[in-house]
Write a protein that holds these residues in place. Sequence first.
Motif, PDB file in Angstrom:
ATOM      1  N   LEU A 218       0.830  -1.193   0.000  1.00 13.07           N
ATOM      2  CA  LEU A 218       0.000   0.000   0.000  1.00 13.07           C
ATOM      3  C   LEU A 218       0.871   1.252   0.000  1.00 13.07           C
ATOM      4  CD1 LEU A 218      -2.960   0.967   0.145  1.00 13.07           C
ATOM      5  CD2 LEU A 218      -2.620   1.201   2.622  1.00 13.07           C
ATOM      6  N   VAL A 219       1.883   1.239   0.890  1.00 14.95           N
ATOM      7  CA  VAL A 219       2.783   2.382   0.983  1.00 14.95           C
ATOM      8  C   VAL A 219       3.498   2.593  -0.347  1.00 14.95           C
ATOM      9  CG1 VAL A 219       4.912   3.210   2.040  1.00 14.95           C
ATOM     10  CG2 VAL A 219       3.102   2.225   3.464  1.00 14.95           C
ATOM     11  N   LEU A 220       3.923   1.487  -0.903  1.00 17.83           N
ATOM     12  CA  LEU A 220       4.634   1.535  -2.168  1.00 17.83           C
ATOM     13  C   LEU A 220       3.740   2.163  -3.237  1.00 17.83           C
ATOM     14  CD1 LEU A 220       7.434   0.392  -2.928  1.00 17.83           C
ATOM     15  CD2 LEU A 220       6.222  -1.452  -4.111  1.00 17.83           C
ATOM     16  N   PHE A 221       2.489   1.736  -3.240  1.00 18.08           N
ATOM     17  CA  PHE A 221       1.537   2.230  -4.224  1.00 18.08           C
ATOM     18  C   PHE A 221       1.344   3.743  -4.075  1.00 18.08           C
ATOM     19  CE2 PHE A 221      -2.815   3.123  -5.587  1.00 18.08           C
ATOM     20  CZ  PHE A 221      -2.760   2.674  -6.893  1.00 18.08           C
ATOM     21  N   ILE A 222       1.162   4.143  -2.791  1.00 17.93           N
ATOM     22  CA  ILE A 222       0.919   5.564  -2.537  1.00 17.93           C
ATOM     23  C   ILE A 222       2.120   6.398  -2.965  1.00 17.93           C
ATOM     24  CG2 ILE A 222       0.622   7.270  -0.690  1.00 17.93           C
ATOM     25  CD1 ILE A 222      -1.064   5.145   0.762  1.00 17.93           C
ATOM     26  N   ALA A 223       3.315   5.882  -2.681  1.00 20.16           N
ATOM     27  CA  ALA A 223       4.513   6.661  -2.959  1.00 20.16           C
ATOM     28  C   ALA A 223       4.917   6.580  -4.428  1.00 20.16           C
ATOM     29  CB  ALA A 223       5.654   6.187  -2.066  1.00 20.16           C
ATOM     30  N   VAL A 224       4.790   5.404  -4.969  1.00 21.07           N
ATOM     31  CA  VAL A 224       5.353   5.191  -6.300  1.00 21.07           C
ATOM     32  C   VAL A 224       4.394   5.589  -7.412  1.00 21.07           C
ATOM     33  CG1 VAL A 224       6.166   3.424  -7.901  1.00 21.07           C
ATOM     34  CG2 VAL A 224       6.940   3.416  -5.527  1.00 21.07           C
ATOM     35  N   PHE A 225       3.116   5.360  -7.195  1.00 18.52           N
ATOM     36  CA  PHE A 225       2.156   5.627  -8.263  1.00 18.52           C
ATOM     37  C   PHE A 225       2.164   7.091  -8.742  1.00 18.52           C
ATOM     38  CE2 PHE A 225      -2.085   6.742  -9.768  1.00 18.52           C
ATOM     39  CZ  PHE A 225      -2.133   5.935 -10.887  1.00 18.52           C
ATOM     40  N   PRO A 226       2.064   8.053  -7.827  1.00 19.31           N
ATOM     41  CA  PRO A 226       2.084   9.447  -8.288  1.00 19.31           C
ATOM     42  C   PRO A 226       3.383   9.790  -8.985  1.00 19.31           C
ATOM     43  CG  PRO A 226       1.428   9.309  -5.978  1.00 19.31           C
ATOM     44  CD  PRO A 226       1.910   7.969  -6.368  1.00 19.31           C
ATOM     45  N   LEU A 227       4.446   9.176  -8.500  1.00 20.09           N
ATOM     46  CA  LEU A 227       5.748   9.464  -9.083  1.00 20.09           C
ATOM     47  C   LEU A 227       5.784   9.018 -10.547  1.00 20.09           C
ATOM     48  CD1 LEU A 227       8.374  10.636  -7.839  1.00 20.09           C
ATOM     49  CD2 LEU A 227       9.237   8.284  -7.845  1.00 20.09           C
ATOM     50  N   LEU A 228       5.290   7.791 -10.756  1.00 19.63           N
ATOM     51  CA  LEU A 228       5.279   7.262 -12.113  1.00 19.63           C
ATOM     52  C   LEU A 228       4.344   8.085 -13.010  1.00 19.63           C
ATOM     53  CD1 LEU A 228       5.267   3.425 -11.438  1.00 19.63           C
ATOM     54  CD2 LEU A 228       7.131   4.848 -12.334  1.00 19.63           C
ATOM     55  N   MET A 229       3.232   8.489 -12.416  1.00 16.56           N
ATOM     56  CA  MET A 229       2.274   9.282 -13.158  1.00 16.56           C
ATOM     57  C   MET A 229       2.914  10.595 -13.588  1.00 16.56           C
ATOM     58  SD  MET A 229      -1.262  10.672 -11.571  1.00 16.56           S
ATOM     59  CE  MET A 229      -1.962  12.224 -12.093  1.00 16.56           C
ATOM     60  N   GLN A 230       3.667  11.170 -12.654  1.00 18.36           N
ATOM     61  CA  GLN A 230       4.312  12.438 -12.925  1.00 18.36           C
ATOM     62  C   GLN A 230       5.341  12.292 -14.044  1.00 18.36           C
ATOM     63  OE1 GLN A 230       6.188  14.075  -9.483  1.00 18.36           O
ATOM     64  NE2 GLN A 230       4.807  15.826  -9.536  1.00 18.36           N
ATOM     65  N   LEU A 231       6.101  11.211 -13.927  1.00 17.36           N
ATOM     66  CA  LEU A 231       7.126  10.952 -14.926  1.00 17.36           C
ATOM     67  C   LEU A 231       6.483  10.852 -16.305  1.00 17.36           C
ATOM     68  CD1 LEU A 231      10.112  10.301 -15.400  1.00 17.36           C
ATOM     69  CD2 LEU A 231       9.549   7.885 -15.122  1.00 17.36           C
ATOM     70  N   TYR A 232       5.365  10.139 -16.333  1.00 20.55           N
ATOM     71  CA  TYR A 232       4.627   9.926 -17.572  1.00 20.55           C
ATOM     72  C   TYR A 232       4.165  11.261 -18.161  1.00 20.55           C
ATOM     73  CZ  TYR A 232       0.497   8.509 -20.321  1.00 20.55           C
ATOM     74  OH  TYR A 232      -0.457   8.355 -21.274  1.00 20.55           O
ATOM     75  N   ILE A 233       3.534  12.057 -17.316  1.00 15.72           N
ATOM     76  CA  ILE A 233       3.003  13.333 -17.810  1.00 15.72           C
ATOM     77  C   ILE A 233       4.131  14.271 -18.240  1.00 15.72           C
ATOM     78  CG2 ILE A 233       1.732  15.414 -17.113  1.00 15.72           C
ATOM     79  CD1 ILE A 233      -0.033  13.657 -15.440  1.00 15.72           C
ATOM     80  N   SER A 234       5.248  14.173 -17.527  1.00 14.10           N
ATOM     81  CA  SER A 234       6.348  15.097 -17.815  1.00 14.10           C
ATOM     82  C   SER A 234       6.931  14.858 -19.210  1.00 14.10           C
ATOM     83  CB  SER A 234       7.447  14.981 -16.762  1.00 14.10           C
ATOM     84  OG  SER A 234       8.269  13.866 -17.026  1.00 14.10           O
TER      85      SER A 234
END
Lengths: 314, 364, 355
Positions: A34-50
């Motif tokens: 869960l922690v991993l999801f919370i921390a990693v998901f937005p990061l990956l999303m950001q990377l994608y959008i960037s």
Amino acid sequence: MSGVTEAPGAAEAGDDARASRKLGLYLTLPAQLLVLFIAVFPLLMQLYISLTGWSPLTGMGWWNAWSLWNSFQNYVELAVDNRWWSALLRTLLVMVVCVPAEFLLGLGLATLFMDNFYGKRAFYSILLMPMMVVPAVAGYMFFMLFQSGGPVNDLLSTLSGQNIAIAWLSNPSLAMVAVMVADIWQWTPLMFLILLAGLVGVQEDQLKAATLLGANWRQRFVTIMLPRMKTIIIIALAIRTIENFKIFDTLYIMTGGGPGVATETISVYIYKLITNDLNWGYVAAIALVILLTLSVALGIAISRMGKASTEVTK
Amino acid sequence: MTSIRLDTLTKKFGAFSAIRTMDLEVHDGEFMALLGPSGCGKSTTMNIIAGMERPTSGRVLFGDRDISNVPMTRRGVGFVFQNYAIFTHMTVRQNLAYGLKARGTAGAETDRRVGAIADFLQLTPFLDQPSAKLSVNILQRIAIGRSAIVEPSIFLLDEPLSNVDAAFRAVMRTELKHLQRQFRQTMVYVTHDQLEAMTMADRIAVMDHGVLQQVGTPLEVYNNPVNIFVARFIGSPGMNLLPATLVELGGRLHADLGKAGLSRALTAPLAAAARGQKSRDVWFGFRPEELSVAADTAGLTLAVTFIERIGSRTIAHFDAGGVAVKGVFENDVALQAGSTAHVVAQEQSVRLFDRATGQAIVGD
Amino acid sequence: MAAIEFRSVTKRFGQTVAVDQASFRIEDGEFFCFFGPPLSGKSTILRLILGLEKPDEGEVLIGGRPVNGVGPAARNVAMVFQNLALFPHLTAEQNVRFPLVERKTDPEMIARRVAEVSGKLHIAHILHKLPAHLSGGERQRVAIARALVRDPVAYLMDDPISALDARLREETRVELKRIQTELGRTLVYVTHDQEEAMSIADRMAILEHGQIRQIGSPTQAYDQPANDYVARLLGAPMINILSVEADAGAGVLRLGGGAITLPLSAVPQGTSRVGVRPEDLGITKAGDAGKATVFEVEPLGGFTVVTLSAGGNRLRALLRGQPAIQTDSAVGLTMNPAAAHFFAQDGRSLARVGS
């Protein structure tokens, strides 16, 4: 010395312990995921959008941003974005002035508080007050203080005997000074508090021993107090450096980043990008760069800290 | 020269009197033990001598000089803390050199003296090690060396042996005493352990509840305690004290010990002193080591409750009508727990104390 | 039945062997002491008995039943910790009843047990107080009461009185012995204080680096130490251990560079060192016997410890009374050959000749 028992912590060794560690892993796995999801998901999303030119104005969901794929164009733009670079420099300038100032003031105050004096408790409470003021309120307070007809100018007039009406917040360099003063006012108490905790933690007997050996105040400070506070000093500096890098609320209310862009820091710049330009792909790229920079800085600080604490702990 | 004189010293912490009007002189080159239970004011006294605390009233003099207003940085006393207060972020060498560095002694001179003191205290192999992880026994030597290196003429030690193990403590006792006899500093040694005070000190100052009870050589305080506190505190086990009533019997004075029986006649000087007292109620005191088993049913009748053999000696615990009495005997003593024993306290060893005041009744 | 038995028990922590092939049997109702310097493995043995550690090799039995696989709760062995570990926010009574409340015992039963143990330990009058308001000795008794309230088959104590000052320790250990005798329960006791061990133990095991060096009554261990390690650990002042040098011509063994001599006929084969207890050394006027110089005199009141320099050795003699001996004076040394302890090269004790 009666506390000497044989290797109580050593129980972790052995098959038993290994088995129980495995069990522990299974039990905590869902939470860890869960922690991993919370921390990693937005990061990956950001990377994608960037890596895209996506903006909410396009009307498409962010997951469809691939259709606006522009590879590293955002990063390339960032590298030549003068407004970004000057915002970064300004942020660093605030940091270089404010953090050492807060540190020195905090340390000085903390040292004063090592001695007893009349009204110590009252002073203590008063000193901590700025830290508790909501930053937005602090911003408004300083906004009022630094008006042309405000109390700061009144005070200066009284002191100098001349009528002074400095336009603090509309003069580009003075606006910067005002912003720094506000930051120092608000965050010196935190430094003070952390450093006081550090000073109190220095064993009194060691200071007495040094005194009896003829060391004067300066010698005691340099040879005993500073080395023993190394860890806490690094922690205090790290906290304030990171926080200061993100300086926003007080500043934004005081100057809105102005006049012009005279006090525009990274956070203010990003805020404007998000709200005015709505260029989210670009913002995501900036955010990632900042995150990376801060992580590296923090990593260095922590490793230094680890070294310092192994040297100091008995 | 550096004698230490405490002149009508008092110290209060709020309403609490840590020291009540204390006068004490420690002669130049003397080893003085400040002895007492925890909270008796001994550490406060020492802290006042060192300048860590200010007396509420009274003066502290080093020689003829009143140093009451000299800050502790400039008193120049050596001080060994109970926890040693080693600078754990420094090496052993840096610890030892600290006092010289603070005084601005030249580097070469510092090196020479650090080398010399390390040699003397067998610290040379550890000189460049960080002091954080060394054993207590070594830390203790560093603490002594660090203070000794500046050659103070007054040395104060605050229970320096209470943290080291028993075997090493015995060795250090002898070494410390020998060291002091060699260098002849004026030494004040705070301890709650009467054994340390007895074995090391030239004189002992016994304190209780902030009051100086008695000052004297170890054997003086052991043999002639001025009151029941000192009598009980000195000695291991302490002096036996039995409530007794003095009775005249055929022109001689005896102590009636109730169930335990009647004592032998008191010696003439003691009897004379006791007759001079108003009250007949006394504490009948004698040392556990001075008790012997009677050949017949003469002497005091005591119930044996417990026998402890501790290596070279046997301690017998008796019950004398609800009062505990101890005796120290050779290991071959014929006593059995649960039986009744007849024991004799030699006339010469008997001490009497006024039951109302606890003060010793002393014959000439 | 609560005999506690170890059969070749070994416990390792990584590379270090905390307990090395330990075998012993503690009888039911015995006051058994583990004695040794710090890190000699005594606390680990307690933890093995309690079930907090599992042996790597060997077997632990309680009451004849192997308990290697039995958890601490099911062993019904109680522990009084070194720092007593009383809950500071609970009164003495709440502390004592805690183990029963934890086990959801019937309230009536709790009241009865608490009354019973507090009566036995004479703490009924202080039950309402918080630990902070109790004296060291009282806290001690409360901690023991808490251990006893569950009615354990045996109880263990890890250096329980080391925090008290010297005088109180002397009182408390006698008290502990009395309590144990009255309760008649097996008590396993760990201490690093030789005087304490000798005073209260029925039998004791002396440990070094996880190995048991001797098991026996305190008197046995003191009078007939199995090796020089045990001899050195017991007794204060410490035993004098002297190097030897045979002088076949004169038919004597010279100890400590000639300060004392023993007839060779009294010396067993293979003697490499000789131990003399301080109380077995005598001091005479110079010239009578072996020569020595007085290094330090320590009056204890009833006894006097004299430290002597003799042939480069430092010897201690324990004399009765208050003899007038001057430091730095030359004196003679005597000893009773029958009181000598003979040790082989490897430290083993050698039987005296003719015994």
